[in-house]
Write a protein that holds these residues in place. Structure first.
Motif, short mmCIF file in Angstrom:
data_model
loop_
_atom_site.label_atom_id
_atom_site.label_comp_id
_atom_site.label_asym_id
_atom_site.label_seq_id
_atom_site.Cartn_x
_atom_site.Cartn_y
_atom_site.Cartn_z
N UNK A 45 26.01 54.94 -41.08
CA UNK A 45 25.31 53.77 -40.53
C UNK A 45 25.60 52.49 -41.30
N UNK A 46 26.81 52.38 -41.83
CA UNK A 46 27.19 51.22 -42.62
C UNK A 46 28.50 50.65 -42.08
N UNK A 47 28.55 49.39 -41.71
CA UNK A 47 29.82 48.81 -41.25
C UNK A 47 30.84 48.76 -42.39
N UNK A 48 32.01 49.32 -42.13
CA UNK A 48 33.10 49.31 -43.10
C UNK A 48 34.30 48.64 -42.42
N UNK A 49 34.78 47.59 -43.04
CA UNK A 49 35.88 46.80 -42.45
C UNK A 49 37.18 47.06 -43.19
N UNK A 50 38.26 47.28 -42.43
CA UNK A 50 39.57 47.48 -43.04
C UNK A 50 40.66 47.29 -42.00
N UNK A 51 41.89 47.23 -42.46
CA UNK A 51 43.04 47.17 -41.57
C UNK A 51 43.27 48.56 -40.99
N UNK A 52 43.51 48.64 -39.70
CA UNK A 52 43.56 49.95 -39.03
C UNK A 52 44.69 50.85 -39.51
N UNK A 53 45.67 50.30 -40.21
CA UNK A 53 46.78 51.11 -40.70
C UNK A 53 46.72 51.34 -42.21
N UNK A 54 45.64 50.92 -42.85
CA UNK A 54 45.53 51.04 -44.31
C UNK A 54 45.39 52.51 -44.71
N UNK A 55 46.37 53.07 -45.42
CA UNK A 55 46.31 54.49 -45.78
C UNK A 55 45.15 54.83 -46.70
N UNK A 56 44.66 53.86 -47.46
CA UNK A 56 43.53 54.13 -48.36
C UNK A 56 42.29 54.52 -47.57
N UNK A 57 42.15 53.99 -46.35
CA UNK A 57 41.00 54.33 -45.50
C UNK A 57 41.34 55.49 -44.56
N UNK A 58 42.55 55.48 -44.01
CA UNK A 58 42.92 56.55 -43.09
C UNK A 58 42.88 57.91 -43.77
N UNK A 59 43.20 57.95 -45.05
CA UNK A 59 43.18 59.23 -45.76
C UNK A 59 41.77 59.73 -46.03
N UNK A 60 40.77 58.87 -45.84
CA UNK A 60 39.38 59.24 -46.12
C UNK A 60 38.54 59.36 -44.85
N UNK A 61 39.15 59.11 -43.69
CA UNK A 61 38.38 59.03 -42.46
C UNK A 61 38.02 60.40 -41.90
N UNK A 62 38.66 61.48 -42.38
CA UNK A 62 38.39 62.82 -41.87
C UNK A 62 39.20 63.14 -40.64
N UNK A 63 38.73 64.10 -39.86
CA UNK A 63 39.49 64.59 -38.71
C UNK A 63 38.72 64.53 -37.40
#
Length: 428
Positions: A45-63
């Motif tokens: 329930x927390x807005x998290x902003x990032x670039x959609x191709x950023x591997x630092x976030x994509x690797x943590x987003x789960x499946x």
């Protein structure tokens, strides 16, 4: 500071016409579940902003659905990235599937009082300094828990959120059949919603294992809007209809479509305001394309004819925000002819820029400030009233060709023969 008796005085008048920068309407808000996401990077329930191709976030987003949404969104952007604001919500805790779904849908809706679920987007401007203007909730808008004819709880709740944010929402309706998709569309009425009546099949890799997975199609539609906005320098005035879809292997079910037969399933769905994705067919001249996959859709869920085309709704939202940003520069000033004229000219210059853009954002406009709208009593209270007439470009939907015989061509044929052979007279 005392004015000099002999010297130089410089002033900065603040009543000249002004120019404001446009607002980015391509920021995408994504709300869904991902049980195995990193809770430190994506707290609930927390807005998290990032670039959609950023591997630092994509690797943590789960499946979960969030990962699927980012995969399909990025596939439409041709190597570019989107500015995304992700809100992760929890899945239901019950072991009973029906109860679990109900709990998950409730988590998606959230609470206005605690800014959870959908209402977390309302805090995005403060929390991440950005406002999502495209919102999707992949995986949780197609269900009708109480049966056909009853609105999905997420869709029933999100209308005020969209209005507050001036946001637009592509959303998934039941993809299993045309009847089910149309029934889902009929539960909603909003110019800020675009129903999508088919899911897609895409390859997904988890732990080095790749499988063909069925995914909601709404992230594709959001990606197409971002792609088209980018082609216009970030402005949301273009349509996404008849655009190629990338990154998918198939649609969840084939939808028959013909450019000349209005009775096909695809045409029936479009007539009922449900967008579709269809495959091209090189052997069929009546198909929409020779190959690949193509998105077809333009209709919102509005019951009025004025705001039925999605690109016009988004374009007018952009103009509304632009005019609001101009007007707030004048609020608090004394109402004098110079101030009012400056305000009106600033609005006029902004609209003129839209007309002169290449291609033009709008076809034409007129701004009216009349005595009838501005009585002495209203002006005394500090109220000024204008009317804006703005015509946006409609979408090209149907070409009608009335084919007739062109008999002058026969006269030309005879004339050509005579010119080439002479006026022959047969002799016996």
């Amino acid at each position: 500071m005392t004015a000099p008796t002999l010297g130089y005085i410089a002033t900065r008048p603040d009543d000249d016409p002004i120019v404001v920068a446009g607002t980015d309407f391509s920021k995408v808000g994504i709300l869904s579940t991902s049980a195995d996401a990193d809770a430190d990077v994506f707290p609930l329930n927390t807005p998290i902003r990032f670039s959609s191709t950023d591997p630092a976030y994509l690797s943590k987003i789960g499946t979960g659905y969030l990962a699927d949404a980012l995969q399909l969104l990025n596939a439409q952007l041709k190597g570019l990235a989107a500015d995304v604001i992700v809100v992760r919500v929890a899945e239901g805790a019950s072991s009973d599937p029906t109860t679990k779904l109900s709990q998950t849908l409730a988590n998606c809706v959230g609470s206005a009082g605690s800014n959870t679920g959908l209402y977390a987007f309302l805090t995005a401007a403060e929390v991440v300094k950005a406002v999502p203007r495209l919102i999707i909730v992949p995986g949780y808008t197609a269900q009708q828990p109480d049966g056909t004819g009853v609105a999905n709880p997420v869709m029933a709740a999100i209308g005020p959120v969209l209005d507050t944010l001036r946001a637009f929402m592509p959303y998934d309706v039941a993809p299993g059949s045309a009847d089910a998709a149309i029934a889902g569309r009929e539960t909603m009425s909003s110019m800020r919603m675009m129903p999508v009546g088919v899911a897609v099949r895409a390859y997904k890799t988890v732990s080095n294992v790749t499988t063909l997975t069925t995914m909601p199609a709404s992230p594709i539609v959001a990606g197409l809007f971002v792609r088209q906005d980018n082609n216009l320098g970030g402005k949301p005035f273009d349509t996404i209809c008849n655009q190629p879809v990338y990154g998918i292997a198939d649609v969840s079910r084939p939808i028959a479509f013909s450019l000349i037969d209005g009775s096909t399933e695809g045409q029936t769905m479009l007539a009922s305001d449900v967008s579709i994705i269809v495959s091209g067919q090189s052997a069929n001249v009546d198909a929409i394309a020779d190959g690949g996959f193509v998105f077809l859709g333009w209709e919102t869920c509005d019951i009025s004819e004025n705001w039925r085309q999605a690109h016009q709704v988004r374009g007018q939202d952009y103009i509304d925000v632009e005019e609001q940003k101009i007007t707030r520069k004048y609020l608090g000033k004394r109402i004098t002819p110079r101030v009012v004229e400056s305000w009106l000219k600033s609005l006029d210059f902004a609209m003129l820029d839209h007309v002169k853009a290449d291609p033009p954002d709008i076809l034409g406009y007129k701004i009216v400030f009349s005595k009838d709208l501005n009585s002495a009593n209203q002006v005394e209270l500090g109220m000024l009233h204008i009317q804006s007439y703005i015509q946006q470009a409609p979408i090209f939907l149907v070409a009608q060709n009335d084919v007739r015989k062109y008999r002058p061509a026969l006269d030309a044929l005879v004339a050509t023969v005579i010119a080439n052979t002479g006026n022959l007279t047969a002799t016996v």
